[in-house]
Scaffold this motif. Structure first.
Motif, short mmCIF file in Angstrom:
data_model
loop_
_atom_site.label_atom_id
_atom_site.label_comp_id
_atom_site.label_asym_id
_atom_site.label_seq_id
_atom_site.Cartn_x
_atom_site.Cartn_y
_atom_site.Cartn_z
N GLY A 63 43.21 12.00 48.79
CA GLY A 63 44.01 11.99 47.58
C GLY A 63 43.34 11.49 46.33
O GLY A 63 43.96 11.47 45.25
N ALA A 64 42.07 11.10 46.40
CA ALA A 64 41.38 10.55 45.23
C ALA A 64 40.90 11.65 44.28
O ALA A 64 40.70 12.80 44.68
N LYS A 65 40.74 11.28 43.02
CA LYS A 65 40.02 12.11 42.05
C LYS A 65 38.56 11.70 42.17
O LYS A 65 38.18 10.58 41.80
N VAL A 66 37.75 12.60 42.70
CA VAL A 66 36.37 12.25 43.04
C VAL A 66 35.39 12.88 42.06
O VAL A 66 35.50 14.06 41.72
N PHE A 67 34.42 12.08 41.64
CA PHE A 67 33.30 12.56 40.83
C PHE A 67 32.06 12.45 41.70
O PHE A 67 31.56 11.35 41.94
N ALA A 68 31.61 13.60 42.20
CA ALA A 68 30.46 13.65 43.10
C ALA A 68 29.23 13.94 42.27
O ALA A 68 29.07 15.05 41.74
N SER A 69 28.36 12.95 42.15
CA SER A 69 27.19 13.15 41.29
C SER A 69 25.95 13.39 42.12
O SER A 69 25.81 12.92 43.25
N MET A 70 25.05 14.16 41.55
CA MET A 70 23.75 14.44 42.16
C MET A 70 22.79 14.86 41.06
O MET A 70 23.20 15.16 39.94
N LEU A 90 41.07 20.53 46.08
CA LEU A 90 40.70 19.12 46.03
C LEU A 90 40.39 18.72 44.58
O LEU A 90 39.79 19.50 43.84
N ASP A 91 40.77 17.52 44.21
CA ASP A 91 40.50 17.01 42.87
C ASP A 91 39.09 16.43 42.86
O ASP A 91 38.88 15.22 42.86
N LEU A 92 38.10 17.31 42.88
CA LEU A 92 36.71 16.92 43.05
C LEU A 92 35.86 17.60 41.98
O LEU A 92 35.92 18.80 41.81
N HIS A 93 35.08 16.78 41.26
CA HIS A 93 34.28 17.26 40.14
C HIS A 93 32.81 16.92 40.40
O HIS A 93 32.48 15.76 40.67
N VAL A 94 31.94 17.90 40.31
CA VAL A 94 30.51 17.66 40.49
C VAL A 94 29.87 17.37 39.14
O VAL A 94 30.04 18.14 38.18
#
Length: 331
Positions: A63-70, A90-94
């Motif tokens: 359920g999280a708003k995720v900021f996946a960095s690379m 999914l609330d997921l932002h790269v």
């Protein structure tokens, strides 16, 4: 500095819940946690593979708003993660963040805060590298890379997120270290040095951030089968290409396996780490542990963690820093 601790202000009901959560945390790391991360904004570094990749998906599914960095975008791993987020809603932002790059750190954190609409709830400093071999053979190129990634990188990230976390009087920073940040295994080069340094910086920040309502937790994994081993082989071979026998000739037994290490971590499940972090995020603020060893096998650092906590409290518990130190160590 004298003040009520955050734990004093939790109240009896929350304290009871915190005790239960802490007890649950002590159980087997393999147990799936029903952590609900809804409403949490979480920025994770090093999400192309390994713990970071697993965390990004797991936390988003919780359920999280995720900021996946690379780093080094565009890349296949980023494309695949973005596609997964779209397919599964999914609330997921790269985001592109190379933790060695000051400008990328500042810009990436600012973008995450913009999308989140304010301060981030959680930063997970997960990005890291390892280069094996005895310390003497590590030239300045190798030494600077491992310290810049494993120590200065988390410091850059913390500096970027903390102003808004402090203003919000809330937040959580996780720094992923290692068992080798508390105990020494010969032949791991500068890796232990960086993880010891990150342990110290993390504990210091934990004390200093008590008045600001920001928790700091150190995650201490044992060996797991992630890409860190393959990447370490690549970096070790690059190191050996630069070195001559002036330094390497003294350590033939340690130099010979460099670039050939396989199977690090055996059959352990890397999901242990995301599960442990999710459980801690779900705990009440001000009750989260300073350190969490994670591994199904031996955890040699536990005795060291216990004695250092007692030493800190005995040394500073009655000093002007006492409220901060005692708060972090649940005294």
């Amino acid at each position: 500095m004298t003040q009520l601790t955050r734990r004093t202000l939790l109240g009896s009901a929350a304290a009871t819940g915190a005790m239960a959560a802490t007890a649950a945390l002590a159980q087997d790391d393999q147990v799936e946690a029903a952590a609900d991360l809804s409403g949490k904004s979480i920025l994770i570094t090093g999400c192309s593979t390994g713990f970071g990749r697993l965390m990004a998906e797991d936390f988003a599914r919780k359920g999280a708003k995720v900021f996946a960095s690379m780093r080094n975008l565009p890349r296949t791993e980023a494309t695949e993660l973005t596609a997964l987020a779209a397919a599964d809603n999914l609330d997921l932002h790269v985001l592109e963040i190379d933790v060695l790059d000051d400008a990328q750190v500042v810009a990436g954190v600012a973008e995450a805060e913009r999308i989140a609409g304010g301060a981030l709830d959680v930063l997970v400093n997960n990005a890291g590298v390892s280069i094996g071999g005895p310390v003497e053979i590590h030239d300045m190129t190798a030494t600077q890379l491992v310290f810049d990634t494993n120590v200065f990188g988390p410091h850059r990230m913390a500096r970027a997120v903390l102003p808004k976390m402090r203003a919000a009087k809330s937040g959580q920073i996780f720094n992923v270290t290692s068992q080798l940040g508390r105990v020494i295994a010969p032949g791991f080069g500068q890796y232990s040095g960086t993880k010891f340094a990150l342990e110290a910086l993390s504990e210091q920040m934990a004390y200093e951030l008590v008045p600001h309502g920001v928790d700091v937790t150190i995650i201490e994994p044992g060996g797991y089968p992630t890409m860190i081993w393959k990447n370490a082989n690549t970096l070790a071979l690059e190191l050996l290409e630069r070195e001559d026998d002036t330094h390497t000739s003294g350590y033939p037994a340690m130099v010979e396996p460099l670039g050939k290490r396989t199977g690090g971590g055996g059959s352990t499940d890397p999901m242990d780490v995301p599960k442990a972090i999710a459980r801690i995020i779900a705990m009440p603020p001000g009750t989260r542990p300073l350190r969490k060893p994670v591994h199904p096998g031996t955890k040699p650092q536990i005795a060291i963690n216990d004695v250092t906590a007692k030493t800190q409290v005995a040394w500073l518990g009655n000093s002007p820093y006492g409220p901060w130190v005692n708060d972090v160590h649940n005294v």
